[in-house]
Enzyme design. Structure first.
Site, mmCIF file in Angstrom:
data_model
loop_
_atom_site.group_PDB
_atom_site.id
_atom_site.type_symbol
_atom_site.label_atom_id
_atom_site.label_comp_id
_atom_site.label_asym_id
_atom_site.label_seq_id
_atom_site.Cartn_x
_atom_site.Cartn_y
_atom_site.Cartn_z
ATOM 1 N N TYR A 1 -12.410 20.659 -13.382
ATOM 2 C CA TYR A 1 -12.072 20.900 -12.062
ATOM 3 C C TYR A 1 -10.709 21.607 -12.003
ATOM 4 C CZ TYR A 1 -10.851 19.872 -7.272
ATOM 5 O OH TYR A 1 -10.312 20.017 -6.000
ATOM 6 N N LYS B 1 -16.999 13.156 -2.262
ATOM 7 C CA LYS B 1 -18.111 14.060 -2.346
ATOM 8 C C LYS B 1 -19.466 13.134 -2.203
ATOM 9 C CE LYS B 1 -15.361 16.939 -3.865
ATOM 10 N NZ LYS B 1 -14.303 16.193 -4.094
ATOM 11 N N ASP C 1 -15.153 11.561 -15.825
ATOM 12 C CA ASP C 1 -15.239 11.756 -14.330
ATOM 13 C C ASP C 1 -16.656 11.903 -13.990
ATOM 14 O OD1 ASP C 1 -15.083 13.036 -11.734
ATOM 15 O OD2 ASP C 1 -13.246 13.879 -12.222
ATOM 16 N N ARG D 1 -1.220 -3.342 1.056
ATOM 17 C CA ARG D 1 -1.142 -2.485 -0.135
ATOM 18 C C ARG D 1 -1.805 -3.117 -1.521
ATOM 19 N NH1 ARG D 1 3.168 -2.200 -3.470
ATOM 20 N NH2 ARG D 1 4.545 -2.829 -1.508
#
Length: 280
Positions: free
Chosen positions: A99, A196, A171, A47
Site C-alpha cells: 500500500y 475498510k 497487514d 487515553r
C-alpha cells in the site's frame, strides 16, 4: 464454543452489568472519579483506558486469538504504532507490492530514523530467506497485497520464522479475521485498517493491532498510551457496530465477486480477469 460469526455478532453485547444494556454504551468521559485515595476504578484517563475502547479491544483480541489489541485512530496509526517496536539500524524485510501510504511511512522512517527496509517479491519465500541478516528484526507483508492482489503464503512464512528471533507482521486488511487469522498461522502481530471491511459503513476512520505475545502487546500498549493515537469512544462504538455484520457482508461480497468474475471471464472483450478465489 461459539462459531466465529457468533463472536462477531455478539461483540460487546451484555457486558454492561450496572444497567443491563445489551449494546455496550459510549463512554465519552475523559476523566474518572476515584472512590478514595488510591482507589481507582481501573479507569483514570481515557487515553490510557476507556470502557468502550477496552470492550472493543478485548473482543477483537479474542476473535484474532491474540493476547491483546490496540485500537488506533487510523490504519496508518496502527502501522506507526508497530514501528515503535524498532530502533535505528534495525532491518525489516517487506513485501515489494505494498500500500502506497505504508511505503511512504517506511521511506520516511528510513530517511529520518535509519530503519532499513528491504523489499522482496512476496510470492518468493526463498527471497525472504536469502535476505535475512543478523540485523533483521521483522518481516512485514500484506496477506493479500495492495494493489496487485497477490496472495502471500502466510503459513509458509510463519513456518520459516518459527525458530528465528524475528517478528512476523501481517497487514490483514483485505481478508479480515473472518477469512484468515494470521496469528494462528505463525504471525506475531496482525494489523488492520479497520476503516475498510471491519467498520464497513464508510463513517469510521480506525485501525487495529493485535499481538500474539503478552510481552509484545505490553510494549505496544505502552507506546499507544504514550503517543496518544487511540481510537475515540464513539468511533469504537461505530467499529463494534460494523463488526457485528462483517460475516454477513463478506459472505455476500464473496458471492457477488465470484459471479462477477464468472461473467467477465466469459465476456469476449475481456482479456484477463484478476480474481482471488482461494484463501489459505
Amino acid at each position: 464454543m461459539y462459531q466465529l460469526d457468533t463472536y462477531f455478532s455478539q461483540l460487546g453485547n451484555k457486558q454492561e452489568p450496572s444497567t443491563g444494556a445489551v449494546t455496550y454504551p459510549v463512554h465519552l468521559s475523559t476523566a474518572y472519579r476515584h472512590n478514595d485515595l488510591h482507589e481507582s476504578t481501573g479507569f483514570d484517563y481515557t487515553r490510557t483506558n476507556n470502557p468502550t475502547r477496552d470492550t472493543l479491544e478485548q473482543g477483537f483480541a479474542a476473535i484474532e486469538s491474540g493476547a491483546g489489541c490496540c485500537a488506533t485512530s487510523s490504519g496508518m496509526a496502527a502501522i506507526q504504532l508497530v514501528l515503535s517496536l524498532f530502533q535505528s539500524n534495525d532491518e525489516m524485510i517487506v513485501s515489494s507490492d505494498l500500500y502506497g501510504g505504508t511505503y511512504r511511512l517506511f521511506s520516511d522512517y528510513e530517511a529520518r530514523f535509519q530503519l532499513k527496509f528491504t523489499y522482496v517479491d512476496p510470492l518468493n519465500i526463498q527471497a525472504f530467506t536469502d535476505t535475512i541478516t543478523d540485523k533483521t528484526k521483522a518481516i512485514f507483508v500484506e496477506s493479500v497485497t495492495n494493489p496487485l492482489l497477490k496472495q502471500v503464503d502466510v503459513k509458509a512464512l510463519g513456518d520459516l520464522l518459527k525458530e528465528r528471533d524475528i517478528l512476523f507482521i501481517v497487514d490483514n486488511t483485505f481478508l479480515t479475521p473472518y477469512l484468515l487469522k494470521p496469528l494462528t498461522l505463525g504471525a506475531d502481530i496482525v494489523i488492520h485498517s479497520a476503516t475498510k471491511y471491519l467498520a464497513g459503513h464508510n463513517d469510521c476512520l480506525s485501525g487495529l493491532v493485535v499481538a500474539k505475545d503478552e510481552k509484545v502487546y505490553a510494549s505496544l500498549f505502552q507506546s499507544h498510551n504514550a503517543s496518544g493515537g487511540t481510537l475515540a469512544p464513539f468511533d469504537c462504538y461505530l467499529l463494534m457496530r460494523g463488526l457485528k455484520t462483517l460475516p454477513l457482508r463478506l459472505d455476500r461480497q464473496v458471492e457477488t465477486a465470484k459471479r462477477l468474475a464468472q461473467y467477465l471471464r466469459a465476456h469476449p472483450s475481456i482479456k484477463q480477469v484478476y480474481y482471488l478465489e482461494r484463501v489459505q
